[in-house]
Design a protein around this motif. Sequence first.
Motif, PDB file in Angstrom:
ATOM      1  N   SER A  48       0.808  -1.208   0.000  1.00 30.22           N
ATOM      2  CA  SER A  48       0.000   0.000   0.000  1.00 30.22           C
ATOM      3  C   SER A  48       0.849   1.270   0.000  1.00 30.22           C
ATOM      4  CB  SER A  48      -0.943  -0.015   1.200  1.00 30.22           C
ATOM      5  OG  SER A  48      -0.276  -0.479   2.342  1.00 30.22           O
ATOM      6  N   LEU A  73       3.075   1.917  -2.263  1.00 27.86           N
ATOM      7  CA  LEU A  73       3.279   2.336  -3.647  1.00 27.86           C
ATOM      8  C   LEU A  73       1.910   2.554  -4.258  1.00 27.86           C
ATOM      9  CD1 LEU A  73       6.081  -0.158  -4.666  1.00 27.86           C
ATOM     10  CD2 LEU A  73       6.286   2.318  -4.613  1.00 27.86           C
ATOM     11  N   PRO A 119      -1.176   2.227  -6.435  1.00 25.68           N
ATOM     12  CA  PRO A 119      -1.634   1.087  -7.222  1.00 25.68           C
ATOM     13  C   PRO A 119      -1.872   1.423  -8.688  1.00 25.68           C
ATOM     14  CG  PRO A 119      -3.430   1.948  -5.889  1.00 25.68           C
ATOM     15  CD  PRO A 119      -2.199   2.712  -5.500  1.00 25.68           C
ATOM     16  N   VAL A 120      -1.995   2.708  -9.019  1.00 24.43           N
ATOM     17  CA  VAL A 120      -2.378   3.032 -10.391  1.00 24.43           C
ATOM     18  C   VAL A 120      -1.264   3.702 -11.187  1.00 24.43           C
ATOM     19  CG1 VAL A 120      -4.836   3.156  -9.867  1.00 24.43           C
ATOM     20  CG2 VAL A 120      -3.441   5.201  -9.675  1.00 24.43           C
ATOM     21  N   HIS A 121      -0.063   3.778 -10.609  1.00 26.21           N
ATOM     22  CA  HIS A 121       1.064   4.328 -11.365  1.00 26.21           C
ATOM     23  C   HIS A 121       2.129   3.245 -11.487  1.00 26.21           C
ATOM     24  CE1 HIS A 121      -0.922   7.936  -9.751  1.00 26.21           C
ATOM     25  NE2 HIS A 121      -0.515   8.513 -10.859  1.00 26.21           N
ATOM     26  N   SER A 128       7.278   5.321 -13.119  1.00 22.44           N
ATOM     27  CA  SER A 128       6.834   6.715 -13.039  1.00 22.44           C
ATOM     28  C   SER A 128       7.022   7.256 -11.631  1.00 22.44           C
ATOM     29  CB  SER A 128       5.373   6.832 -13.496  1.00 22.44           C
ATOM     30  OG  SER A 128       4.496   6.590 -12.435  1.00 22.44           O
ATOM     31  N   TYR A 157       3.364  -2.475 -12.649  1.00 23.34           N
ATOM     32  CA  TYR A 157       2.679  -1.900 -11.496  1.00 23.34           C
ATOM     33  C   TYR A 157       3.049  -2.667 -10.236  1.00 23.34           C
ATOM     34  CZ  TYR A 157      -0.056   0.595 -14.909  1.00 23.34           C
ATOM     35  OH  TYR A 157      -0.443   1.415 -15.931  1.00 23.34           O
ATOM     36  N   PHE A 216       1.330  -4.055  -7.994  1.00 23.26           N
ATOM     37  CA  PHE A 216       0.646  -5.299  -7.670  1.00 23.26           C
ATOM     38  C   PHE A 216       1.115  -6.469  -8.520  1.00 23.26           C
ATOM     39  CE2 PHE A 216      -1.940  -2.943 -10.664  1.00 23.26           C
ATOM     40  CZ  PHE A 216      -2.169  -3.878 -11.654  1.00 23.26           C
ATOM     41  N   GLU A 217       1.956  -6.194  -9.515  1.00 24.31           N
ATOM     42  CA  GLU A 217       2.497  -7.292 -10.302  1.00 24.31           C
ATOM     43  C   GLU A 217       3.747  -7.880  -9.652  1.00 24.31           C
ATOM     44  OE1 GLU A 217       2.362  -6.667 -14.728  1.00 24.31           O
ATOM     45  OE2 GLU A 217       1.943  -4.629 -14.063  1.00 24.31           O
ATOM     46  N   ALA A 256      -9.041 -16.929 -17.723  1.00 20.18           N
ATOM     47  CA  ALA A 256      -8.349 -16.080 -18.687  1.00 20.18           C
ATOM     48  C   ALA A 256      -8.987 -16.337 -20.041  1.00 20.18           C
ATOM     49  CB  ALA A 256      -6.866 -16.395 -18.733  1.00 20.18           C
ATOM     50  N   GLY A 257      -8.492 -15.679 -21.069  1.00 16.85           N
ATOM     51  CA  GLY A 257      -9.023 -15.917 -22.397  1.00 16.85           C
ATOM     52  C   GLY A 257     -10.303 -15.145 -22.640  1.00 16.85           C
ATOM     53  N   LEU A 258     -10.795 -15.246 -23.850  1.00 14.79           N
ATOM     54  CA  LEU A 258     -11.876 -14.385 -24.304  1.00 14.79           C
ATOM     55  C   LEU A 258     -13.150 -14.582 -23.496  1.00 14.79           C
ATOM     56  CD1 LEU A 258     -12.038 -12.257 -26.348  1.00 14.79           C
ATOM     57  CD2 LEU A 258     -12.893 -13.888 -28.005  1.00 14.79           C
ATOM     58  N   PHE A 259     -13.527 -15.817 -23.219  1.00 17.14           N
ATOM     59  CA  PHE A 259     -14.751 -16.049 -22.478  1.00 17.14           C
ATOM     60  C   PHE A 259     -14.479 -16.824 -21.197  1.00 17.14           C
ATOM     61  CE2 PHE A 259     -16.149 -15.282 -26.792  1.00 17.14           C
ATOM     62  CZ  PHE A 259     -17.072 -14.280 -26.566  1.00 17.14           C
ATOM     63  N   GLY A 260     -13.343 -16.544 -20.598  1.00 13.92           N
ATOM     64  CA  GLY A 260     -13.034 -17.161 -19.320  1.00 13.92           C
ATOM     65  C   GLY A 260     -12.678 -18.627 -19.437  1.00 13.92           C
TER      66      GLY A 260
END
Lengths: 329, 571
Positions: B119, B121, B123-125, B129, B169, B171-172, B310-314
Amino acid sequence: MIWRFIIKRILWMVPFLIAVSMVSFLLIQAPPGDYLTTYIAKLAESNEVMDQASINDLRQRFGLDQSIFVQYWKWISNIVLHGDFGMSFEWRQPVSQLIWERMALTLLLSMATLIFTWAVAFPIGVYSAVRKYSVGDYIATTLGFLGLATPNFLLALILMYIGVVYFGSDVGGLFSDPFKNAPWSWDKVVDLSRHLWLPVVVLGTGSTASLIRIMRANLLDELNKPYVDTARAKGLSEFRLIMKYPVRVALNPFVSTIGWVLPQLVSGAVVTAIVLSLPLSGPLMLQALMSQDMYLAGAFVLMLSSLTVIGMLISDILLVLLDPRVRYE
Amino acid sequence: MPPIPMSNDMTAAPILRVEDLTVGFSMRQGAYDVVHKINFALHRGKTTCVVGESGSGKSVTARAILNIVPRPGVINGGRILFDPDGTGATDLAALDPRGKAIRAIRGGRIAMIFQEPMSSLSPVHTIGSQIVEAILLHRKVGRKEARAMATDLLAQVEIPDPAKALDRYAFEFSGGMRQRAMIAMALSCRPDVLIADEPTTALDVTTQAEILDLMRGLQRDFGMAIMFITHDMGVVAELADDVVVMEKGRLVEQGNVHQIFSAPQHPYTQRLLASVRRLEEPAAAKVHVSPEARPILAVEGLKLHFHKRAGLFGKGGDTIRAVDGVNLTLHEGEALGIVGESGSGKTTVGRCIAGVYDVTEGRIDFDGRDIARAGKDEVRENRRQIRMIFQDPFASLNPRMTVKQIIAEPLIVNNICSGQELDDRVAGLLTQVGLDPAMRERYPHAFSGGQRQRIVVARAIALGPRVIIADEPTSALDVSIRSQVLDLLLRFQAEMGLSFVFISHDMSVIRYFCDRVAVMYRGRVVEIGKTEQIITDPQHPYTKALLSSVPLSDPRLRGTRQRHRYMGETA
C-alpha cells in the motif's frame, strides 16, 4: 491487454443488445390491447364508430394480426438492415424522422449536464475531503444536501420564475420562438446555448450533490493511505501529490457515473422536460406510450437502453484506462 | 567473535540530532503528548535501530524528522538539527511543513521507506513513473536521463530485468520486490539519511534476510546514515550499530548494540530481551504428547487447485496448485506446526481441514470419517469439533458486536444454551482466557491486541472442540504479548487435551509451541519431524535456507553464519 479487454467487452455487447431489443419489444407489447384499441376508444369518445371490417383492414395494414415473433422479427430486422424504425401510427410519419432531432438534443443536454456535474462536483468534492470539517466543507455539504433533497421540477419552476421575473428572459424550451422550426445555423446554436444553462442546472444539481458526497467519501478513504505518505516523503508539494495520487484513485466512481447518468437523465428528465417544455425525447416517449404508438415508443425504449449499454461500455473502458488493477481481474 | 567497535568515531559530528523532541496529538478533549522529550543522534555510515512495541511512538518520531506527522499530530517542542555538510544545522522542526525548504530535504536528503510495500506504492502508477518522479523532483536531469537512472537503481536493488520492471505496477510484484522498488525510490536522490519504518515486518523471513543484506550493502556503497525502526530484536542484533529503545513515547535507553544486548540497564529493555529469549527455546510449561497417542486427524494426498480465468470467455487459463499433495497426521493432544513462507499453501491446508475450501483431491480423515467429502449435517458437526483462530485479532472480531455476543454466537448457532446459562458460560469462558467477565458488554475496540486474541481464543473453545487450527495467531502481536497468548494455548492443550494445527512463518513461536513441525514449500510438505530435530538438523535445502534466514538475536554472532539461499526447482 487493454485491447483484448476492450474487444471482449464490445463483443459481449452484441448478445446484450439483442436481449435489450427483446425486452424493449416485450415492454411495449406488455399493456393490454394495441394502438388500434386505443384509437377505437378515442374515436368512440367522439361518438364515431368503426365497423369490424375496417378495423380488421387496419390491423392487417399495421401488421398487428401477426404473431409477436413475426412482429419482433420484422421490427428488428428493418432497424438493423435499413435503419428503418417503422411508422408512427399517431403521427403518420417515419419514426426515425420524429426522434432524430429529439434524441440528438437529449444527448447534447445529457453531455452538457454531465460536464457541468463533473466540473462542479470534482473541485468541491476534493476541497471538502482535503479540508474536512472546515467552514467550506460545511457549506458544500449543506448545499449538497439541499441539492439532493430538492425535486428537479420544483427547482425548474423556481429558476424559471426568477429568470422571467427578475431577468425578463425567455427561459422555457431550448430555442426562442423564431428559431424553433428554423434550419440549423450559427445563430440557432447561440440561441440554444443561451437556453441550455437552465435545464443543465436543473438536471445537474441532484447528481452534482451526490457526486460531491461520493468524491468526498472516496477521497477521505484514500487520503490516509500509506502511498500518500510515500509521495509526501518524496518531497512533492501538497497540491500535486493530492491531485496525482489519492484523487486519481478516488476518480473511479466519477467515471462510473457516465454509465448511470444517461438513463437517469432520461427518466428524470421527463417531468423537468414537460415543466420547461423542452423538445426532448422524454415527453414524446411518454405520449407514445400512452397512446400505444408502439413503433415510436419502441424506438425510444430501444435507443435509450442502447445508450445506457453504450454509456456503461464507455465508462468500463475509461475505468480500465484509469485503473490498471481492473485489467487483471 | 568480532571485536566490539570502539566508539571513537561516535564523537564525529552527527548528521542529524534530535533534541528534546515532543510530539503531541491535539484532540477535542485537549492535547496529549505521544512522544516525550527524546534525544538521539544519527551518524553517517551508521545504522541506528529504534526499537519499541506498538504505541511506543517510534513511527511518529520518524515522521517528525521529515515533518510529516499526520494530523492531528503536531511537533510540540524540541529541535531536529540536520547538518549534512558540516556547514551549519537546519532545524527541520521549525520549517513550514508545506514549504519549499523542507520539501527539498524530503526525498532529496532524507528519504523514507515504509512498512507495507503493497500500500505504500501507488496502485495506479507504474513503478518507473514513481521513481522517475522522485528523481525529477530533486535532481536537475531530463526525463530520459531520469529513466536511465531509475533503471540503474532497480538493477542495484537486484530487481531482475530492470528496464521492463519500470513499466510494471506494484501489484504485479511480490512483497519483497515491491520493497526493493521502494528502496530504489528512496535511494534515487542519494540521500544522506534513510529512515526505514519496519521495512521488513510484512515480509517472509527469507525475503527479510535478503532485504537486510541489500540495505547493508547499499549503506556501504552510499555511506548514508540509516534510522531503522523495528520491533524485532533479532533484526536489531543483525543490523544495528546503535540502539534506541522506546516505551510509551519515552526514550528509555540508548547505546551501542553490544552494550544493549549484553548489559541492558532499563527494566523495559531487559523485559523485551527476556521475552525474545524465552521464545528461543521450547516452552517450559509444555506438556509433551505421549508416544502412544492415537491419530485424530490424517490428511492424505490433499490437493487444492484454483483455476485462474483467462481468455476471451473465461476459458483456459492457468491452474494454481495451492496445495499439491500434502500428507499430515495429527495425534491427540499434539501441536503440529506448519511453517513456510507466504504462498507456500500453509494457510490453505488449514482452511481445507476446517472445511472452508472444497478440496480438489485427497482425504481428510477425522475420527475415522472423511470430512473432505462430508454432507451438510456432518460439516456442521465437524465445525463444532474443529475450530479456527485467525491472525488478525482486529479484523476477526465484528466491531459492532459486544464481546458477549461474539463469544455466545457459536453457542447460539448450535443451539447449545440460552438465557442465564448462556450468560454464565460466556463469563466462564472469559475467566478461562484470563479476562474479567465484567467486560463482556464492551465492544472489541475497547481491548488491546493481546486481549482481543484472548477473546478469539474464548470463541474458539466455546464449543469444546477437539482440534484447533491456529493460523498465525501471534504474528500481529507484540513480542511480550506473544508468549502470553502461546502460554494460554499451551494451558488449554494440557487441560483439555486439545490438538493444534499451528500455522506460522515464525520459527521461534513454532519452536516454543509445537511437538512436531511440517515445512511447506510451494504447496508441498518438504520436511516433517520433531521440532527440535528439524531446527537443529534440517535435511531439506529449503528448511536450511529458512532457518538460516531467521535473525539471530545476539549481535556477537553477526556474520558468523553462512546464509543458505534456496532457489526452488520450479522457480
